[in-house]
Scaffold this motif. Structure first.
Motif, PDB file in Angstrom:
ATOM      1  N   GLY A   2      15.953  -3.007  -0.761  1.00  0.00           N
ATOM      2  CA  GLY A   2      15.167  -1.842  -0.416  1.00  0.00           C
ATOM      3  C   GLY A   2      14.123  -2.069   0.655  1.00  0.00           C
ATOM      4  O   GLY A   2      13.511  -3.128   0.740  1.00  0.00           O
TER       5      GLY A   2
ATOM      6  N   VAL B 178      11.180   0.753   2.767  1.00  0.00           N
ATOM      7  CA  VAL B 178      10.762   2.128   3.028  1.00  0.00           C
ATOM      8  C   VAL B 178      10.843   2.398   4.525  1.00  0.00           C
ATOM      9  O   VAL B 178      10.592   1.513   5.350  1.00  0.00           O
ATOM     10  CB  VAL B 178       9.343   2.394   2.504  1.00  0.00           C
TER      11      VAL B 178
ATOM     12  N   HIS C 123      14.191   5.450  -7.258  1.00  0.00           N
ATOM     13  CA  HIS C 123      12.928   5.255  -6.557  1.00  0.00           C
ATOM     14  C   HIS C 123      12.546   6.540  -5.832  1.00  0.00           C
ATOM     15  O   HIS C 123      13.408   7.257  -5.318  1.00  0.00           O
ATOM     16  CB  HIS C 123      13.055   4.144  -5.512  1.00  0.00           C
TER      17      HIS C 123
ATOM     18  N   THR D  63       6.062   9.432   2.399  1.00  0.00           N
ATOM     19  CA  THR D  63       5.712   8.674   3.584  1.00  0.00           C
ATOM     20  C   THR D  63       4.612   9.369   4.369  1.00  0.00           C
ATOM     21  O   THR D  63       4.403  10.576   4.253  1.00  0.00           O
ATOM     22  CB  THR D  63       6.946   8.474   4.489  1.00  0.00           C
TER      23      THR D  63
ATOM     24  N   LEU E 265      11.093  11.132  -0.275  1.00  0.00           N
ATOM     25  CA  LEU E 265      12.443  10.594  -0.268  1.00  0.00           C
ATOM     26  C   LEU E 265      12.801  10.020  -1.628  1.00  0.00           C
ATOM     27  O   LEU E 265      11.922   9.598  -2.391  1.00  0.00           O
ATOM     28  CB  LEU E 265      12.566   9.493   0.788  1.00  0.00           C
ATOM     29  N   THR E 266      14.086   9.983  -1.933  1.00  0.00           N
ATOM     30  CA  THR E 266      14.566   9.409  -3.187  1.00  0.00           C
ATOM     31  C   THR E 266      15.708   8.444  -2.900  1.00  0.00           C
ATOM     32  O   THR E 266      16.465   8.623  -1.930  1.00  0.00           O
ATOM     33  CB  THR E 266      15.033  10.511  -4.161  1.00  0.00           C
ATOM     34  N   SER E 267      15.818   7.421  -3.730  1.00  0.00           N
ATOM     35  CA  SER E 267      16.866   6.422  -3.578  1.00  0.00           C
ATOM     36  C   SER E 267      17.443   6.067  -4.942  1.00  0.00           C
ATOM     37  O   SER E 267      16.698   5.807  -5.890  1.00  0.00           O
ATOM     38  CB  SER E 267      16.318   5.158  -2.908  1.00  0.00           C
TER      39      SER E 267
ATOM     40  N   GLY F   3      16.355   1.524  -3.006  1.00  0.00           N
ATOM     41  CA  GLY F   3      15.724   1.640  -1.703  1.00  0.00           C
ATOM     42  C   GLY F   3      16.562   1.175  -0.544  1.00  0.00           C
ATOM     43  O   GLY F   3      16.084   1.132   0.597  1.00  0.00           O
TER      44      GLY F   3
ATOM     45  N   THR G  30      19.160   2.840   0.619  1.00  0.00           N
ATOM     46  CA  THR G  30      19.320   4.079   1.377  1.00  0.00           C
ATOM     47  C   THR G  30      18.430   5.143   0.749  1.00  0.00           C
ATOM     48  O   THR G  30      18.143   5.101  -0.457  1.00  0.00           O
ATOM     49  CB  THR G  30      20.776   4.574   1.392  1.00  0.00           C
ATOM     50  N   TRP G  31      18.007   6.094   1.564  1.00  0.00           N
ATOM     51  CA  TRP G  31      17.094   7.134   1.106  1.00  0.00           C
ATOM     52  C   TRP G  31      17.642   8.507   1.481  1.00  0.00           C
ATOM     53  O   TRP G  31      18.269   8.669   2.525  1.00  0.00           O
ATOM     54  CB  TRP G  31      15.716   6.960   1.747  1.00  0.00           C
ATOM     55  N   GLN G  32      17.344   9.482   0.604  1.00  0.00           N
ATOM     56  CA  GLN G  32      17.724  10.863   0.854  1.00  0.00           C
ATOM     57  C   GLN G  32      16.468  11.734   0.791  1.00  0.00           C
ATOM     58  O   GLN G  32      15.626  11.551  -0.085  1.00  0.00           O
ATOM     59  CB  GLN G  32      18.738  11.360  -0.187  1.00  0.00           C
TER      60      GLN G  32
END
Length: 283
Positions: free
Chosen positions: A240, A242, A256, A260, A266-268, A272, A274-276
């Motif tokens: 992960g 950020v 997670h 930011t 964002l969520t993973s 961490g 990849t983030w969406q």
């Protein structure tokens, strides 16, 4: 990189994040949309009652869930020092919304209906908690007005434990006398309920989340997400990282969440790697 370089890096990052998310004297706006509010985040946590993410912002509390983010209740106070201590049970601090009367500092406030309504509990007009953490009946708060760590077992009366210039705070579940704090001098540890502190060693961290006794996550000054199973004695790297300076961080199960400094939430689901973006977040 030398430790001096790392220390300088964390000092600069903490200063940048603090400038982005701390209360700066500009009053909250009553007409801010949830998307606007998510551009200025102070804290976040998942409510076990509905498994949704609740975000404390400069303009009130926002629930971030499908299909869209929405304000919770009518309160638009500058909500700081946010933590969830049980189903629909929130603690916070902060400053009044525009047009509201009363002290500039809210002290400790409490909601037992998932942020729909709030009541004053203690230290109104006296404390401005920029971080609140609670474990096993003990609540800790970093008070920006005095630079002190305060502790309470009833949330009505408080004891000054020490003075510490910290950005984030974590308390070990099941052992509430063990605390960690992120500072410009590196990670600090207390084994006596915050009365004294020693250098904890390891990487320079900005944000922490202690989900269980053997699962502590930290975000380093260069954005890496690390995990410790032994209360920060040793750390393991994860995949992960950020994508931007983090303003707030939490985990829930294997998921997670991070807010930011550029206004995204964002969520993973893969630690961490990849983030969406979550609903209404800036992409």
């Amino acid at each position: 990189m030398t430790w001096a370089g790392v220390a300088a890096g964390v000092a600069l990052l903490i200063a940048a994040v603090t400038a982005a998310v701390a209360w700066r004297g500009d009053p909250p706006r009553s007409d801010s949309s949830p998307a606007d509010a998510l551009g200025h985040v102070h804290g976040m946590a998942v409510n076990p009652a509905d498994e949704q993410l609740y975000v404390a912002t400069h303009h009130g509390v926002v629930r971030v869930s499908d299909p869209e983010a929405a304000y919770v209740g009518k309160g638009r106070q500058d909500t700081m020092g946010f933590t969830v201590i049980g189903p629909d049970h929130f603690l916070a601090s902060g400053h009044p919304a525009p047009g509201e009367t009363g002290p500039r500092h809210l002290g400790l406030i409490e909601s037992t209906d998932a942020g729909r309504t709030w009541r004053s509990v203690s230290l109104s007009g006296q404390a401005d908690f920029h971080a609140l953490r609670s474990a096993d009946g003990v609540t800790y708060g970093l008070d920006s007005t005095s630079g002190s760590l305060l502790a309470s077992t009833d949330r009505l009366t408080w004891q000054k434990r020490s003075e510490i210039d910290a950005y984030d705070l974590a308390v070990q579940p099941g052992q509430p006398d063990t605390l960690l704090a992120t500072t410009e001098q590196g990670l600090q540890r207390s084994n006596d309920g915050g009365r004294s502190w020693t250098a904890a060693g390891g990487p320079a961290f900005v944000l922490l989340h202690w989900a269980s006794r053997d699962r502590l996550h930290g975000i380093t000054a260069d954005g890496q997400i690390l995990v410790s199973a032994d209360a920060a004695v040793t750390w393991s790297r994860t995949a992960g990282r950020v994508p931007d300076a983090p303003a707030a961080f939490t985990t829930h199960g294997n998921v997670h969440f991070v807010a930011t400094a550029d206004g995204r939430v964002l969520t993973s689901a893969d630690a961490g790697a990849t983030w969406q973006p979550m609903p209404t977040s800036r992409s």
